[in-house]
Design an enzyme around this catalytic site. Structure first.
Site, mmCIF file in Angstrom:
data_model
loop_
_atom_site.group_PDB
_atom_site.id
_atom_site.type_symbol
_atom_site.label_atom_id
_atom_site.label_comp_id
_atom_site.label_asym_id
_atom_site.label_seq_id
_atom_site.Cartn_x
_atom_site.Cartn_y
_atom_site.Cartn_z
ATOM 1 N N LYS A 1 43.430 51.925 36.510
ATOM 2 C CA LYS A 1 43.850 52.013 37.917
ATOM 3 C C LYS A 1 43.955 53.488 38.289
ATOM 4 O O LYS A 1 44.223 54.335 37.424
ATOM 5 C CB LYS A 1 45.238 51.394 38.102
ATOM 6 C CG LYS A 1 45.328 49.929 37.678
ATOM 7 C CD LYS A 1 45.040 48.998 38.818
ATOM 8 C CE LYS A 1 45.201 47.563 38.411
ATOM 9 N NZ LYS A 1 44.405 46.646 39.209
ATOM 10 N N HIS B 1 37.359 40.158 31.970
ATOM 11 C CA HIS B 1 36.135 40.677 32.592
ATOM 12 C C HIS B 1 35.265 41.511 31.647
ATOM 13 O O HIS B 1 34.062 41.303 31.549
ATOM 14 C CB HIS B 1 36.486 41.529 33.816
ATOM 15 C CG HIS B 1 37.459 40.880 34.758
ATOM 16 N ND1 HIS B 1 37.421 39.538 35.043
ATOM 17 C CD2 HIS B 1 38.482 41.382 35.492
ATOM 18 C CE1 HIS B 1 38.392 39.255 35.921
ATOM 19 N NE2 HIS B 1 39.047 40.353 36.201
ATOM 20 N N LYS C 1 29.941 37.732 40.208
ATOM 21 C CA LYS C 1 29.344 38.910 40.852
ATOM 22 C C LYS C 1 27.836 38.902 40.626
ATOM 23 O O LYS C 1 27.368 38.616 39.520
ATOM 24 C CB LYS C 1 29.964 40.203 40.304
ATOM 25 C CG LYS C 1 31.441 40.341 40.696
ATOM 26 C CD LYS C 1 31.982 41.701 40.336
ATOM 27 C CE LYS C 1 33.487 41.733 40.495
ATOM 28 N NZ LYS C 1 33.969 42.174 41.793
HETATM 29 C C1 BG6 Z 1 41.613 41.217 38.703
HETATM 30 C C2 BG6 Z 1 42.744 42.026 38.176
HETATM 31 O O1 BG6 Z 1 41.234 40.229 37.795
HETATM 32 O O2 BG6 Z 1 40.506 42.054 38.967
HETATM 33 C C3 BG6 Z 1 43.110 43.146 39.135
HETATM 34 O O3 BG6 Z 1 43.867 41.199 37.978
HETATM 35 C C4 BG6 Z 1 41.897 43.967 39.501
HETATM 36 O O4 BG6 Z 1 44.118 43.983 38.597
HETATM 37 C C5 BG6 Z 1 40.756 43.060 39.929
HETATM 38 O O5 BG6 Z 1 42.254 44.836 40.549
HETATM 39 C C6 BG6 Z 1 39.473 43.844 40.114
HETATM 40 O O6 BG6 Z 1 38.526 43.005 40.684
HETATM 41 P P1 BG6 Z 1 37.356 43.585 41.585
HETATM 42 O O7 BG6 Z 1 36.540 42.393 41.906
HETATM 43 O O8 BG6 Z 1 38.020 44.225 42.775
HETATM 44 O O9 BG6 Z 1 36.668 44.595 40.740
#
Ligand code: BG6
Length: 478
Positions: free
Chosen positions: A333, A240, A182
């Site tokens: 979520k 992340h 990103k």
């Molecule tokens: C993924 C997860 O790694 O990242 C998901 O497995 C999550 O659960 C996603 O929704 C979020 O990614 P982004 O790029 O949409 O923030």
């Protein structure tokens, strides 16, 4: 790389359609794929190449603008082949090898195997790929890309890694964490290391605490089956969020090369600590709001599930630079808004002069959906010299771009083709993150006792706000 064969294992799955094909096509449009390439989609289902081309066409043509785009997409689709196979059968790999030889006669062709499958398959796919001769160990043009989750805990992750490294050399393995692709996450390093003004005050002497929020406004959708065995700690924190913490807290690497960068990240990943898991880790699970289903009612989820869909965590980095600084992480979520951002709160440290109500300086790095940075600082109120008011300097990256920043996957796939691993993680980073995370993975019975319900559309359970002490509060919260 002049000619590349790109194998997509799990090519009929969700990730491939949502992220991979759009990214490959975007690269193709820009002329960033090798002059000659074949995308070989691998799946268990017995369908024809024409069927997969139609399905990919259906996904990609949503964004077509004009006739020229249509022609370009047709040209892209022609490069796609479908190969139906059982991932466990050695003969299937031998036939795949034959197909590869027919598609490409060049000895030096690059081969990229992208494993968009569950981690249980990583080991055997890698073994079969090398045994059948499709990939050769120590051939740098032969690469494998795997995506998190790398296992379920330190033990299973180590086992997967061990088997992968038995088949391929370390520099042939690309461990993807798509957050690193990103744009604003890449910017974290530039922001820190190319701005003396920030880096000079980047320590416990000036920083009070740091907040990191990565929230989603949707539920688990049709990924319940996967998510119920994972949960927010494994799904988001282990990868992340800890990578973001590492980029914020690491010391300046000697160079921006892969190993120097990984060396610094590993040091801080190893220094991560939670003082008291019982009080500093808050887990939650979303309930129904009358319209949308509760987590336990989602498809693929155990009706008694104790999986957390929300986590808030207070943690520290145990080294001189970060002594006493709390890092608050929050992800979940079905929260109020989709946002990913980091806010650094500075100390009010004018030892002798105390202005009344001087807010803390704040630096916010907005990762998504808006990209940018904002710095909040204090000035005198023009009509009242006794009063301090907060002003802001704002940079909106999203406002400057005509098109959105390239999708993370696009950048990361481009990097694999260039053999650039800078934005990929090294095994010891993954290992250190699992070591830190393992202490939070408790059995269901224990978890049941501490799982806080929260409402869809809220900022998570109340307990997450109570995690904040000394008058602190989440930048956004109920
Ligand atoms: C993924 C997860 O790694 O990242 C998901 O497995 C999550 O659960 C996603 O929704 C979020 O990614 P982004 O790029 O949409 O923030």
């Amino acid at each position: 790389m002049h000619h590349a064969l790109i194998y997509i294992f799990g090519g009929t799955g969700d990730l491939s359609f949502k992220k991979l094909y759009p990214a490959f096509y975007a690269l193709f449009r820009k002329g960033d794929l090798p002059e000659q390439f074949n995308l070989i989609v691998l799946g268990r289902r017995t369908i024809e190449t024409e069927d997969i081309r139609n399905q990919i066409d259906e996904r990609l043509s949503r964004e077509l603008i004009n006739e020229e785009d249509r022609e370009r997409l047709n040209a892209f689709l022609k490069r796609i082949e479908y190969f139906s196979m059982n991932f466990e059968s050695q003969e299937a790999y031998e036939s795949l090898n034959q197909l590869s030889c027919e598609l490409c006669k060049e000895e030096q062709a690059g081969k990229i195997a992208y494993l968009a499958t569950a981690p249980e398959y990583f080991e055997q796919i890698a073994r079969h790929l090398t045994c059948s001769g499709i990939l050769q160990k120590n051939n740098e043009n032969h690469r494998i890309v795997i995506e998190k989750p790398f296992g379920k805990n330190l033990e299973s992750a180590s086992q997967i890694d061990h088997s992968l490294q038995a088949c391929l050399a370390a520099n042939q393995i690309y461990r993807m964490d798509h957050y690193l692709g990103k744009s604003m996450i890449q910017n974290l390093m530039i922001l820190r290391f190319s701005n003396a003004i920030f880096e000079a005050a980047w320590s416990c002497r000036f920083i009070d605490h740091v907040q990191i929020t990565v929230s989603e406004d949707i539920g688990v959708g049709d990924r319940g089956g996967y998510y119920d065995h994972s949960g927010a700690i494994r799904d988001m924190i282990q990868s992340h969020l800890l990578q973001i913490v590492a980029l914020i807290t690491m010391n300046q690497p000697k160079t921006l090369h892969y190993d120097d960068l990984a060396d610094e990240k590993v040091k801080v990943l190893k220094a991560m600590k939670v003082h008291n898991i019982e009080t500093d880790l808050i887990m939650g699970q979303y309930g129904s709001n009358g319209v949308q289903p509760a987590y336990r009612e989602e498809k693929g989820v155990d009706p008694q599930s104790c999986t957390e869909t929300f986590v808030a965590l207070k943690m520290q980095i145990e080294n001189e630079r970060w002594k006493g600084v709390d890092f608050f992480l929050r992800t979940g979520k079905h929260l109020k808004r989709r946002v990913a951002e980091v806010t650094i709160f500075y100390k009010n440290n004018l030892p002798n002069i105390k202005y009344k109500n001087a807010p803390q300086n704040r630096l916010t790095i907005r990762i998504q959906p808006d990209e940018g940075t904002t710095f909040h600082f204090n000035l005198m109120e023009p009509s009242n010299e006794q009063n301090i008011i907060e002003r802001e300097m704002d940079f909106c990256q999203s406002c400057l771009l005509i098109e959105d920043s390239p999708e993370a996957y696009e950048k990361l796939i481009y990097d694999v083709l260039q053999a650039d691993r800078t934005l990929y993680t090294r095994w010891d980073e993954v290992e250190a993150s699992w070591r830190f995370i393992d202490q939070m993975l408790m059995p269901c019975k224990e978890r049941q006792l501490v799982l806080h319900p929260y409402e869809i559309g809220s900022w998570g359970p109340k307990a997450a706000s109570e995690l904040m002490d000394s008058g602190r509060a989440w930048v956004e919260g109920d």
